[in-house]
Design a protein around this motif. Structure first.
Motif, PDB file in Angstrom:
ATOM      1  N   LEU A  92       0.734  -1.323   0.107  1.00  0.00           N
ATOM      2  CA  LEU A  92       0.159  -0.062   0.053  1.00  0.00           C
ATOM      3  C   LEU A  92       0.881   1.249  -0.044  1.00  0.00           C
ATOM      4  O   LEU A  92       1.466   1.586   1.257  1.00  0.00           O
ATOM      5  N   ASP A  93       0.965   1.820  -1.039  1.00  0.00           N
ATOM      6  CA  ASP A  93       2.065   2.855  -1.198  1.00  0.00           C
ATOM      7  C   ASP A  93       1.846   3.751  -2.415  1.00  0.00           C
ATOM      8  O   ASP A  93       0.964   3.416  -3.281  1.00  0.00           O
ATOM      9  N   ASP A  94       2.284   4.888  -2.678  1.00  0.00           N
ATOM     10  CA  ASP A  94       2.205   5.910  -3.507  1.00  0.00           C
ATOM     11  C   ASP A  94       3.130   5.691  -4.677  1.00  0.00           C
ATOM     12  O   ASP A  94       4.387   5.504  -4.159  1.00  0.00           O
ATOM     13  N   ALA A  95       2.816   5.521  -5.989  1.00  0.00           N
ATOM     14  CA  ALA A  95       3.657   4.941  -7.023  1.00  0.00           C
ATOM     15  C   ALA A  95       4.838   6.342  -7.299  1.00  0.00           C
ATOM     16  O   ALA A  95       5.606   6.305  -7.789  1.00  0.00           O
ATOM     17  N   GLN A  96       4.452   7.453  -6.773  1.00  0.00           N
ATOM     18  CA  GLN A  96       5.223   8.834  -7.083  1.00  0.00           C
ATOM     19  C   GLN A  96       6.303   8.829  -5.809  1.00  0.00           C
ATOM     20  O   GLN A  96       7.260   9.463  -5.818  1.00  0.00           O
ATOM     21  N   SER A  97       6.415   7.872  -4.847  1.00  0.00           N
ATOM     22  CA  SER A  97       7.561   7.810  -3.942  1.00  0.00           C
ATOM     23  C   SER A  97       8.107   6.303  -3.759  1.00  0.00           C
ATOM     24  O   SER A  97       9.283   6.077  -3.599  1.00  0.00           O
ATOM     25  N   LEU A  98       7.285   5.337  -3.762  1.00  0.00           N
ATOM     26  CA  LEU A  98       7.579   3.924  -3.395  1.00  0.00           C
ATOM     27  C   LEU A  98       8.507   3.588  -2.374  1.00  0.00           C
ATOM     28  O   LEU A  98       9.270   3.138  -2.405  1.00  0.00           O
ATOM     29  N   GLU A  99       8.120   4.302  -1.358  1.00  0.00           N
ATOM     30  CA  GLU A  99       9.042   4.374  -0.144  1.00  0.00           C
ATOM     31  C   GLU A  99       8.912   3.055   0.518  1.00  0.00           C
ATOM     32  O   GLU A  99      10.030   2.518   1.390  1.00  0.00           O
ATOM     33  N   ARG A 100       7.855   2.212   0.402  1.00  0.00           N
ATOM     34  CA  ARG A 100       7.908   1.053   1.242  1.00  0.00           C
ATOM     35  C   ARG A 100       8.373  -0.255   0.444  1.00  0.00           C
ATOM     36  O   ARG A 100       8.261  -1.509   0.935  1.00  0.00           O
ATOM     37  N   ILE A 101       8.896  -0.176  -0.606  1.00  0.00           N
ATOM     38  CA  ILE A 101       9.064  -1.158  -1.650  1.00  0.00           C
ATOM     39  C   ILE A 101      10.707  -1.360  -1.748  1.00  0.00           C
ATOM     40  O   ILE A 101      11.496  -0.662  -2.254  1.00  0.00           O
ATOM     41  N   PRO A 102      11.051  -2.610  -1.433  1.00  0.00           N
ATOM     42  CA  PRO A 102      12.365  -3.059  -1.856  1.00  0.00           C
ATOM     43  C   PRO A 102      12.615  -3.261  -3.493  1.00  0.00           C
ATOM     44  O   PRO A 102      12.577  -4.299  -3.990  1.00  0.00           O
ATOM     45  N   LEU A 103      12.602  -2.058  -4.049  1.00  0.00           N
ATOM     46  CA  LEU A 103      12.706  -2.064  -5.795  1.00  0.00           C
ATOM     47  C   LEU A 103      13.956  -2.810  -5.957  1.00  0.00           C
ATOM     48  O   LEU A 103      13.732  -3.387  -7.296  1.00  0.00           O
TER      49      LEU A 103
END
Length: 197
Positions: free
Chosen positions: A99-110
């Motif tokens: 559950l995150d904003d695609a403009q920041s992707l702060e919670r995702i281990p890209l």
């Protein structure tokens, strides 16, 4: 499948896997270019407004058979049988992986993903179906720069998003028309360039 596929390898695998007529080619600058006519299958398998067109994920997956870890950005509902992967959405009702904003992707281990599939709202009117305000594409591309070198981003839209040429290389551009009276879209395939050390 070897991980260092050439553009021609990708096209050849696409033809072999999909059995569609050859409609993709290598341009003089080495990019994959062409057009996909998706046909009269109006249904979106996920049943979600704005979901991937029928057959879209199958086609893209045939271009990237070596990819093992997909991230669907602006996911809504994704047909996981076509391409399993983790999902990102702002709406908890969609039950996304993140559950995150695609403009920041702060919670995702890209760095965990080797391909990202993005299908943002194309207009303010489209965005109203999803409730958030219209996304800033350049912010999404900036957030996605956290992926590892060599990761591909497959961006389905009506425009080319702003991106940094020292961060991303365009390796493919495919025009896509779904059927009569549908908007023409473009699939831009980006590759993350090597991170500076």
């Amino acid at each position: 499948m070897k991980p260092d596929m050439t553009p021609q390898d990708r096209i050849d695998n696409y033809v072999k896997e999909t059995k569609y007529p050859r409609s993709l080619f290598i341009s003089e600058d080495g990019r994959i270019v062409g057009t996909w006519i998706m046909g009269n299958a109006y249904g979106v398998k996920s049943g979600y407004y704005g979901g991937y067109p029928a057959g879209y994920l199958k086609r893209v997956r045939a271009l990237f058979p070596e990819k093992n870890k997909a991230l669907h950005v602006f996911s809504g509902r994704v047909d996981q049988s076509a391409w399993p992967g983790d999902t990102v959405d702002l709406n908890p009702d969609m039950e996304p992986t993140y559950l995150d904003d695609a403009q920041s992707l702060e919670r995702i281990p890209l760095g965990d993903y080797d391909i990202v599939l993005a299908d943002p709202p194309y207009s303010v009117e489209d965005a109203e179906h999803y409730q958030p305000t219209m996304v800033k594409r350049n912010k999404v591309m900036r957030a996605l720069s956290g992926v590892s070198s060599g990761t591909h981003v497959v961006w389905l839209d009506q425009v080319l998003p702003m991106y940094r040429k020292d961060t991303w290389k365009i390796v493919g551009v495919i025009g896509m028309v779904k059927s009569t009276n549908h908007r023409f879209r473009v699939i831009t395939i980006f590759e993350r360039l090597c991170h500076e050390t």
